[in-house]
Every structure is written in structure tokens, then in C-alpha cells.
Design a protein around this motif. Structure first.
Motif, short mmCIF file in Angstrom:
data_model
loop_
_atom_site.label_atom_id
_atom_site.label_comp_id
_atom_site.label_asym_id
_atom_site.label_seq_id
_atom_site.Cartn_x
_atom_site.Cartn_y
_atom_site.Cartn_z
N TRP A 29 -11.77 -0.80 1.45
CA TRP A 29 -11.10 -2.05 1.81
C TRP A 29 -11.17 -2.34 3.30
O TRP A 29 -10.80 -3.42 3.75
CB TRP A 29 -9.64 -2.00 1.33
N THR A 30 -11.70 -1.42 4.09
CA THR A 30 -11.78 -1.61 5.54
C THR A 30 -12.56 -2.86 5.95
O THR A 30 -12.13 -3.57 6.85
CB THR A 30 -12.37 -0.35 6.20
N TYR B 257 1.66 -4.49 7.07
CA TYR B 257 1.26 -3.68 8.22
C TYR B 257 2.12 -4.02 9.45
O TYR B 257 2.64 -3.13 10.12
CB TYR B 257 -0.23 -3.89 8.52
N ARG C 126 -10.38 -5.93 6.38
CA ARG C 126 -9.22 -5.86 7.28
C ARG C 126 -9.06 -7.18 8.03
O ARG C 126 -10.00 -7.73 8.57
CB ARG C 126 -9.40 -4.72 8.27
N GLY C 127 -7.83 -7.68 8.05
CA GLY C 127 -7.50 -8.89 8.79
C GLY C 127 -7.68 -10.18 8.01
O GLY C 127 -7.23 -11.23 8.46
N TRP D 162 -9.02 3.85 -0.23
CA TRP D 162 -8.65 2.89 0.81
C TRP D 162 -9.82 2.48 1.68
O TRP D 162 -9.89 1.34 2.13
CB TRP D 162 -7.52 3.45 1.67
N ARG E 49 -3.80 -2.82 1.43
CA ARG E 49 -4.67 -3.73 0.68
C ARG E 49 -5.15 -3.05 -0.61
O ARG E 49 -5.17 -3.67 -1.68
CB ARG E 49 -5.87 -4.13 1.55
N ARG F 118 -1.60 -7.66 5.63
CA ARG F 118 -1.40 -7.88 7.07
C ARG F 118 0.09 -7.94 7.41
O ARG F 118 0.53 -7.39 8.41
CB ARG F 118 -2.08 -9.17 7.52
N PRO G 85 -4.68 1.23 12.22
CA PRO G 85 -5.13 0.06 11.45
C PRO G 85 -5.52 0.39 10.01
O PRO G 85 -5.50 -0.49 9.14
CB PRO G 85 -6.35 -0.45 12.24
N CYS G 86 -5.85 1.63 9.75
CA CYS G 86 -6.20 2.03 8.37
C CYS G 86 -5.01 1.87 7.42
O CYS G 86 -5.21 1.77 6.21
CB CYS G 86 -6.70 3.47 8.35
N GLU H 11 -3.23 -0.71 7.13
CA GLU H 11 -3.44 -2.03 6.50
C GLU H 11 -4.43 -1.92 5.35
O GLU H 11 -4.23 -2.53 4.29
CB GLU H 11 -3.94 -3.05 7.52
N ASP H 12 -5.47 -1.13 5.53
CA ASP H 12 -6.47 -0.95 4.47
C ASP H 12 -5.84 -0.29 3.24
O ASP H 12 -6.12 -0.67 2.10
CB ASP H 12 -7.63 -0.09 4.95
#
Length: 146
Positions: free
Chosen positions: A125-126, A84, A129-130, A122, A104, A81, A97-98, A100-101
């Protein structure tokens, strides 16, 4: 149905040719950071090394270099996070936003070098997220999903 006031089809729109005055102006990029091979030898080596990880291509490798990372080990313990948000700040625009995935996924590979191939993608890992790193479950080696 075609009306006189309707916008022309994309193929009908005339394209403006670049002029010599345009040549001095840089073309806008969709992803202004992380693209292209770095000139600095240390950064270039890091860029190449990052691309050996699953789900990491030239753009993401460049993003990691722009964020200041030079080795995969430096990614251990990082918070996707935070990376990102830093990437959004560096680029001056909201990243997909992907991203961030992907971060991760990369962190997981740094922390568990024997991570199964399925977890090196990737999109697995969605669903996390967050979530803070301490709140997310650690993937079990040998499992095909997170």
C-alpha cells in the motif's frame, strides 16, 4: 584509526546503572501509545481481534484501540491519512509514514474481507500513500498487487 579526541566505541562507553531514584520515573518509549494489552475487557477484545488482520501486531492493534475503534467494521470508509494524523496528535510525535500504509491496508481488509493474502501486507500500500480514499484505485480481488 583511533585518536585521543575521538568518541569511544559504543561498547567502551560506561552505562549508568538505574538508581532507586530512577525507579520512580517512567522509562521513555519509542511508541508511547498502542503498546501492551489493554486492561478494559472491551478494549482487550478489540485489540485481540485487530491482530487477526494482516500486518497488524500488538502495537498497531493498540493504536487502533487508542483511536477509538472496537470492531473491524468500524474501519470501513475511514481515511488512512486522517487516522495517521490523529495518531501523530495522540502520541505527541511524528509517526513513521509506514503507519499510514498499515492503516490503509487495515481499512482495505475491513472493506474487502476476502482481500488476497498479498494485499494484506502493508508494504503493498506504500505507493498509494497520501492519496484520498476516493482517488486511489480499489484493488481487484485475484490480483497480486495494487
Amino acid at each position: 584509526m583511533h585518536t585521543e579526541d575521538a568518541a569511544p566505541e559504543r561498547s567502551e562507553r560506561p552505562r549508568r546503572a538505574r538508581t532507586s531514584a530512577d525507579a520512580s520515573k517512567p522509562r521513555p518509549r519509542k511508541r508511547p501509545l498502542g503498546l501492551g494489552r489493554p486492561d478494559d475487557p472491551v478494549q482487550r477484545q478489540a485489540w485481540r481481534t485487530f491482530q487477526k488482520l494482516g500486518s497488524v501486531g500488538p502495537a498497531t492493534a493498540g493504536d487502533l484501540v487508542q483511536l477509538g475503534f472496537r470492531t473491524v467494521d468500524e474501519l470501513r470508509g475511514q481515511d488512512a491519512r486522517v487516522l495517521y494524523r490523529r495518531m501523530c496528535e495522540l502520541s505527541g510525535q511524528q509517526q513513521d509514514p509506514c503507519v499510514e500504509d498499515v492503516f490503509r491496508c487495515v481499512i482495505a481488509q475491513a472493506e474487502q474481507p476476502d482481500l488476497p493474502a498479498a494485499l494484506r501486507q502493508w508494504h503493498h500500500w506504500t505507493p498509494l500513500r497520501g492519496l484520498a480514499p476516493e482517488a486511489r484505485p480499489k484493488p481487484q480481488i485475484g490480483r497480486a498487487h495494487v
